[in-house]
Design an enzyme around this catalytic site. Structure first.
Site, PDB file in Angstrom:
ATOM      1  N   GLY A   8       0.830  -1.199   0.000  1.00  0.00           N
ATOM      2  CA  GLY A   8       0.000   0.000   0.000  1.00  0.00           C
ATOM      3  C   GLY A   8       0.864   1.248   0.000  1.00  0.00           C
ATOM      4  O   GLY A   8       1.676   1.443   0.911  1.00  0.00           O
ATOM      5  N   GLY A  10      -0.443   4.541  -0.407  1.00  0.00           N
ATOM      6  CA  GLY A  10      -1.226   5.757  -0.276  1.00  0.00           C
ATOM      7  C   GLY A  10      -0.483   6.750   0.598  1.00  0.00           C
ATOM      8  O   GLY A  10       0.737   6.662   0.775  1.00  0.00           O
ATOM      9  N   VAL A  12      -0.348   7.337   3.916  1.00  0.00           N
ATOM     10  CA  VAL A  12       0.365   6.804   5.077  1.00  0.00           C
ATOM     11  C   VAL A  12       1.422   5.788   4.643  1.00  0.00           C
ATOM     12  O   VAL A  12       2.556   5.811   5.125  1.00  0.00           O
ATOM     13  CB  VAL A  12      -0.613   6.178   6.080  1.00  0.00           C
ATOM     14  CG1 VAL A  12       0.145   5.483   7.215  1.00  0.00           C
ATOM     15  CG2 VAL A  12      -1.539   7.245   6.653  1.00  0.00           C
ATOM     16  N   ALA A 123      -1.477  12.763   6.667  1.00  0.00           N
ATOM     17  CA  ALA A 123      -0.759  12.889   5.399  1.00  0.00           C
ATOM     18  C   ALA A 123      -1.767  12.916   4.254  1.00  0.00           C
ATOM     19  O   ALA A 123      -2.880  12.417   4.386  1.00  0.00           O
ATOM     20  CB  ALA A 123       0.225  11.725   5.218  1.00  0.00           C
ATOM     21  N   LYS A 174      -9.222   5.345  19.530  1.00  0.00           N
ATOM     22  CA  LYS A 174      -9.051   5.830  18.152  1.00  0.00           C
ATOM     23  C   LYS A 174     -10.334   5.603  17.356  1.00  0.00           C
ATOM     24  O   LYS A 174     -10.746   6.446  16.562  1.00  0.00           O
ATOM     25  CB  LYS A 174      -7.875   5.097  17.493  1.00  0.00           C
ATOM     26  CG  LYS A 174      -7.672   5.406  16.001  1.00  0.00           C
ATOM     27  CD  LYS A 174      -7.217   6.829  15.774  1.00  0.00           C
ATOM     28  CE  LYS A 174      -7.037   7.145  14.278  1.00  0.00           C
ATOM     29  NZ  LYS A 174      -5.988   6.322  13.645  1.00  0.00           N
ATOM     30  N   SER A 243     -10.301  11.363   6.460  1.00  0.00           N
ATOM     31  CA  SER A 243     -10.095  10.492   5.298  1.00  0.00           C
ATOM     32  C   SER A 243     -11.403   9.972   4.713  1.00  0.00           C
ATOM     33  O   SER A 243     -11.536   9.841   3.490  1.00  0.00           O
ATOM     34  CB  SER A 243      -9.187   9.319   5.674  1.00  0.00           C
ATOM     35  OG  SER A 243      -9.780   8.518   6.676  1.00  0.00           O
TER      36      SER A 243
END
Length: 290
Positions: A8, A10, A12, A123, A174, A243
């Site tokens: 991945g 993206g 992050v 990010a 979270k 996001s």
């Protein structure tokens, strides 16, 4: 030399990869769908730029010492194709994803070799391989030997690797932050909407459902968590976009199930209703309102 594969690339994933590549003792391979020649990450400490080793075909991958899964939660099947090739008998696998289902999402991985990671690294990806990292942020892992080994991968970097004896509670805290973001995704309004008292009350109600289920799952969560989270939204830049909101704006799939649906699903196991999170999951996942 520690061989590391990052699945991945993206926002992050690219940020994580750039910091890993910066350590000369690491041999890092990026596993991505879209090829790119240059990895460029603007960080608060300056620009990290390199020509990465990148693979786009899982069948060309070989086993490594560490695999970091940094895909969206809904792309677990795609990540599994890479894991089938990258994971050997002693390979550690770190899952850097949203939600609280890090262990169950990849049942084929030996739990002793799996490291669940809570990511807090703001990010944004501007293009494949081109990312702006807004803040150094943190990575939270269990305080066990595998977690310690993961933290060592970032010993050279300014990213804060936090080891906790109560990872479950940290993950549910979270999730409480993320589930409240459904209000932004549904209204397509940035963080400033939390300054509206009625919208803030909806956020608190979503969080309370999350807390009830989290506590039933064994998490320790403070009574004032809803106010803490709403205050965080109110004190952030009013135009900031989370996001799931960004994914809706771009017409991409979202992680609604991992951020809201999971609360309703796990709540059902305990006989705890979570109708607001269930509603948010269905409406966001199915693209309503248009």
């Amino acid at each position: 030399m520690t061989r590391i594969a990052v699945i991945g690339t993206g926002a992050v994933g690219a940020s994580i990869a750039a910091w890993l590549i910066a350590a000369p003792e690491h041999e890092v391979t990026l596993c991505a769908r879209t090829p790119f020649d240059t990895l460029r990450v603007e960080t608060p400490n300056g620009v990290l730029e390199t020509t990465p080793r990148l693979l786009t075909d899982p069948t060309t991958a070989q086993s490594v010492d560490w695999v970091l899964v940094v895909t969206k939660t809904y792309d677990a099947p795609g990540a599994q194709l890479w894991l089938d090739r990258l994971v050997g008998s002693d390979t550690h696998v770190a899952i850097l994803q949203n939600g609280v289902e890090h262990y169950s999402r990849f049942p084929g991985i030996d739990p002793a070799l799996l490291v669940p990671v809570i990511v807090d690294i703001p990010a944004e990806r501007r293009a494949p391989g081109d990312v702006v990292q807004r803040r150094m942020g943190s990575l939270t892992v269990p305080a066990d030997p595998a977690g310690a080994a993961f933290a060592e991968l970032f010993a050279h970097s300014p990213i804060d690797t936090i080891r906790t004896d109560d990872w479950l509670s940290a993950a549910w805290r979270k999730l409480a932050v993320n589930c409240a973001g459904a209000v932004n995704a549904l209204t397509l309004q940035p963080s400033g909407i939390a300054r509206d008292d009625e919208a803030a009350d909806l956020m608190r109600a979503l969080i309370r459902e999350c807390m009830a289920v989290g506590r039933a799952e064994g998490a320790t969560l403070p009574d004032d968590l809803p106010d803490q989270i709403v205050d965080g939204y109110r004190n952030s830049p009013s135009d900031s976009i989370n996001s799931i909101h960004a994914d809706r704006l771009a017409g991409r799939p979202t992680e609604a199930d991992a951020r809201n649906g999971v609360i309703a699903r796990l709540g059902a196991r305990h006989g705890i209703a979570a109708p607001l999170n269930r509603m948010a999951d269905v409406l966001i996942r199915k693209g309503y309102p248009a």
